[in-house]
Scaffold this active site. Structure first.
Site: not given
Ligand code: DGY
Length: 323
Positions: A158-159, A180, A242, A271, A289
């Site tokens: 979605r992002i 993938r 990430r 982080e 973030h």
């Protein structure tokens, strides 16, 4: 009827905390200090539901509980690689996440980073604040044009798709995708995108590469030294996925020796600790973030957790069950 007991591990938007308290017997972490593994073990033995978030570390040690009371972890956030999947399965704990509601805002931050690194906005801002700006001149802080360039997107969920929408329809960028699974032809057609099979196929073709894949062990150091070497020497790497997806030591080398154009990161391995070498790199933009950090997204994330809890305690399958 007795209200289920619920622990919220960090502060949430006030509107969501208030709504939660209408239905549940809520315990808030008013100090907003992350819980230690022993505190998670106590919570799992005591509360019907634990509502953690993406920066909580809920590994096997934090879930080493003999008599769990917790039946559901309603994670506040889309990523859930911080929760030990095998422990959750062993304890019979359902895990849910909060997709969709943060996709647009996270893609906005990815686009922000892309523009900032291409147009040297971080360097410019530092210069102005330091009182070092000597005025306009034809050769000052020359960046890279974004419009019409090629963007590679790794992870086309979605992002990733929201990023493609902004880049293609807003900036006329050509989109190349690595994912993938096979992306539906009609989805690719929305962004006039082409799918390639491997990361190796994608990297050499791109002016910008934006990461939108999940984190966790499967994608640790997906972008490593050999792959960074496949990027064009003027290309830029953007990460809102990430921190562990990038081998930061290898990235630091590439940045220090100008072997790529630059990088822009919203997430870091380990982080909030930052590898100090990264901070030495001028061709790097760093944000703390902020992907989903809008009032709208953060409230919607909280209400999405609430929906998942309501479904679960009403005996329905929660919409966003991931484990
Ligand atoms: C997530 O939800 O996984 C983000 O990293 C925080 O919004």
């Amino acid at each position: 009827m007795v209200k289920p007991s619920v622990l919220v591990t960090r502060r949430w938007p006030a509107a969501v905390e208030a709504k939660l308290a209408e239905t549940y017997n809520v315990t808030l972490n008013t100090g907003d200090i992350p819980l230690a593994p022993a505190e998670f073990r106590d919570a799992i033995a005591k509360f019907d539901a634990v509502l953690p978030t993406v920066t909580d570390k809920i590994g096997a040690d934090a879930m080493d509980v003999r008599k769990p009371q917790t039946k559901i972890m309603g994670n506040y956030g889309v990523g859930y690689s911080h929760i030990c999947e095998s422990s959750a399965k062993r304890l019979g704990v359902t895990v849910t996440n909060t997709p969709d509601v943060l996709s647009e805002c996270t893609a906005d931050i990815a686009m922000t980073l892309l523009l900032m690194i291409a147009r040297r906005a971080g360097e410019g801002e530092r210069e102005v604040r330091a009182g070092e700006w000597t005025g306009w001149r034809p050769t000052h802080l020359i960046g890279t044009k974004v419009s019409g360039k090629t963007l590679g997107i790794i992870g086309f969920g979605r992002i990733g798709q929201e990023m493609a929408r902004r880049a293609h329809h807003g900036f006329g960028m050509k989109i190349i995708v690595q994912n993938r699974s096979k992306v539906k032809t009609e989805v690719l057609a929305t962004y006039n995108a082409t799918q390639v099979d491997t990361v190796e196929d994608l990297l050499p073709q791109c002016d910008f590469v934006s990461l939108h894949c999940p984190g966790g062990a499967a994608n640790k150091h997906l972008i490593n030294g050999p792959r960074l070497n496949l990027m064009r020497e003027d290309a830029f790497l953007i990460n809102t996925a990430r921190g562990e997806v990038i081998d930061e030591r290898a990235l630091t080398q590439m940045l220090m020796f100008d072997l790529i154009g630059g990088a822009a990161l919203d997430v870091f391995d380990g982080e909030p600790k930052i590898n100090p070498d990264l901070a030495q790199c001028d061709n790097l933009v760093m944000l703390p973030h902020l992907g989903s950090a809008t009032r709208e997204a953060r409230e919607a994330m909280g209400f999405r957790v609430l929906n998942n809890l309501d479904d679960f305690f009403a005996g329905r399958e929660p919409q966003d069950r991931v484990i």
